[in-house]
Design an enzyme around this catalytic site. Sequence first.
Site, PDB file in Angstrom:
ATOM      1  N   HIS A 191       0.863  -1.205   0.000  1.00 58.87           N
ATOM      2  CA  HIS A 191       0.000   0.000   0.000  1.00 58.87           C
ATOM      3  C   HIS A 191       0.888   1.241   0.000  1.00 58.87           C
ATOM      4  CE1 HIS A 191      -3.759   2.170   1.734  1.00 58.87           C
ATOM      5  NE2 HIS A 191      -2.890   3.090   1.337  1.00 58.87           N
ATOM      6  N   HIS A 218       1.406   5.481  -1.767  1.00 59.87           N
ATOM      7  CA  HIS A 218       0.911   6.615  -2.568  1.00 59.87           C
ATOM      8  C   HIS A 218       2.088   7.243  -3.299  1.00 59.87           C
ATOM      9  CE1 HIS A 218      -3.094   6.795  -0.610  1.00 59.87           C
ATOM     10  NE2 HIS A 218      -2.431   6.225   0.376  1.00 59.87           N
ATOM     11  N   ASP A 244       1.248   2.459   3.741  1.00 58.92           N
ATOM     12  CA  ASP A 244       0.390   3.647   3.561  1.00 58.92           C
ATOM     13  C   ASP A 244       1.235   4.914   3.612  1.00 58.92           C
ATOM     14  OD1 ASP A 244      -1.815   5.124   2.989  1.00 58.92           O
ATOM     15  OD2 ASP A 244      -2.646   5.097   5.003  1.00 58.92           O
ATOM     16  N   HIS A 304     -10.643   0.975   2.312  1.00 61.12           N
ATOM     17  CA  HIS A 304     -10.418   1.961   3.372  1.00 61.12           C
ATOM     18  C   HIS A 304     -11.608   1.814   4.321  1.00 61.12           C
ATOM     19  CE1 HIS A 304      -8.869   5.854   5.038  1.00 61.12           C
ATOM     20  NE2 HIS A 304     -10.047   5.747   5.609  1.00 61.12           N
ATOM     21  N   LYS A 334      -9.723  -0.210  -5.396  1.00 61.20           N
ATOM     22  CA  LYS A 334      -9.705   0.426  -4.078  1.00 61.20           C
ATOM     23  C   LYS A 334     -11.033   1.088  -3.760  1.00 61.20           C
ATOM     24  CE  LYS A 334      -8.080   2.238  -0.295  1.00 61.20           C
ATOM     25  NZ  LYS A 334      -6.814   2.428   0.351  1.00 61.20           N
ATOM     26  N   HIS A 387      -4.725  -0.830   6.306  1.00 59.03           N
ATOM     27  CA  HIS A 387      -4.253  -0.016   7.443  1.00 59.03           C
ATOM     28  C   HIS A 387      -5.190  -0.103   8.661  1.00 59.03           C
ATOM     29  CE1 HIS A 387      -7.017   2.706   5.463  1.00 59.03           C
ATOM     30  NE2 HIS A 387      -6.145   3.111   4.563  1.00 59.03           N
TER      31      HIS A 387
HETATM   32  O1  DOR Z   1      -3.617   9.250   6.241  1.00 61.86           O
HETATM   33  C1  DOR Z   1      -3.968   8.917   5.125  1.00 61.86           C
HETATM   34  N1  DOR Z   1      -3.512   9.560   4.023  1.00 61.86           N
HETATM   35  N2  DOR Z   1      -4.861   7.954   4.997  1.00 61.86           N
HETATM   36  C2  DOR Z   1      -5.411   7.624   3.804  1.00 61.86           C
HETATM   37  O2  DOR Z   1      -6.225   6.752   3.757  1.00 61.86           O
HETATM   38  C3  DOR Z   1      -5.063   8.396   2.593  1.00 61.86           C
HETATM   39  C4  DOR Z   1      -3.759   9.044   2.726  1.00 61.86           C
HETATM   40  C5  DOR Z   1      -3.526  10.089   1.656  1.00 61.86           C
HETATM   41  O3  DOR Z   1      -3.719   9.783   0.475  1.00 61.86           O
HETATM   42  O4  DOR Z   1      -3.129  11.200   1.993  1.00 61.86           O
HETATM   43 ZN    ZN Z   2      -3.415   5.043   1.750  1.00 60.16          ZN
END
Ligand code: DOR
Ligand code: ZN
Length: 350
Positions: A14, A16, A247, A136, A99, A174
């Site tokens: 996971h 970003h 995450d 989520h 997702k 998470h």
């Molecule tokens: O804290 C988080 N930030 N939780 C999430 O589910 C998304 C993530 C984000 O993309 O900033």
């Molecule tokens: Zn995330």
Amino acid sequence: MTMMLEIVKPDDWHVHFREGKLIKLLVRETSKLYNRTIVMPNLSTPITSITQIKKYKKEILNHSLNKKFEPLMTFYLTESLDVDELIKASKNNLVFAVKLYPSGATTNSAKGVKNFKNIYPILKKMSEENIPLLVHGEVNDKKIDIFDRERIFIENILFSIIKEFPDLKITLEHITTKFAVDFVERSKSNIKASITPHHLILNRTDMLEHKIKPHYYCLPILKKEDDRKALVEAATCGSQNFFLGTDSAPHNIDDKESECGCAGIFNTINSIQMITQIFDNENKLDNLENFLSKNGPIHYSLPENKEKIILNKSPRPLKFKNYLENDDHKIRIFSPPFPIYWDIKSEIIP
Ligand code: DOR
Ligand code: ZN
């Protein structure tokens, strides 16, 4: 005392990678440490088409520092997601999973799901085609206290989904509560959970006592110490039900240290090192490889990596830099409130 460890190379289930100039910074760091990673689709325009996936994946691969690096791409589940496009993408190995963001639950989730019954036809197809659903797991409801949102999601939304689609492969992402740990432990084998480094390390008091720490703010929000302990037990006990998903979710420092600060913690750079330290502190190093490198592939029916890494315990705490920066961005690197002695010494390539 164990000073050296050899484990199968880990994956991050996971992450970003954001967009624009940030992609380069983030992909470089992730690809140094991991072979595979599931890439989140919550860009400013959610990823819902093959054209977007191809473009994003190409951009990601352009910046990889690791020949073996494989970004596993995801679609963002909207109530109007084109199922034919999804199936076509899946059959051509372009998409790995889908997702589910409840609408408004977190960053860039406005286009997420409001009425969960509306996605049932999509989930039916996903179940038939064996496409994993990444969840989520929080309701976005003003009437529900933010600390109860994971439990209420499991009780009110997830139970129904599982009842309707018992064979759907689901990752509850998470997780943050003892309730979620117990739920996954009691579930059938197609439902597993990922756990982040920060939820293993921090509780809500760490974030809020004395002075507020915006760099500890993430979603789902940090919970009580009992919850954190349950997560540590779940991760370190050797169970096949839990695996790492960092995450790692960077935001510019201005957006974190703000009147209205964004949720997300960037932890990639020291993630494997701090997870190893947690297992060492718990006297559970024997189970580290399961959590970092074996349980994820089992859940996703993938082979484990052929490469291995050697971790080394140094006599002195490691020093990590505080920020990841380029001309436009400055991102705080998560720093745990304990010393880390474990470093990655080398990689064994077969
Ligand atoms: O804290 C988080 N930030 N939780 C999430 O589910 C998304 C993530 C984000 O993309 O900033
Ligand atoms: Zn995330």
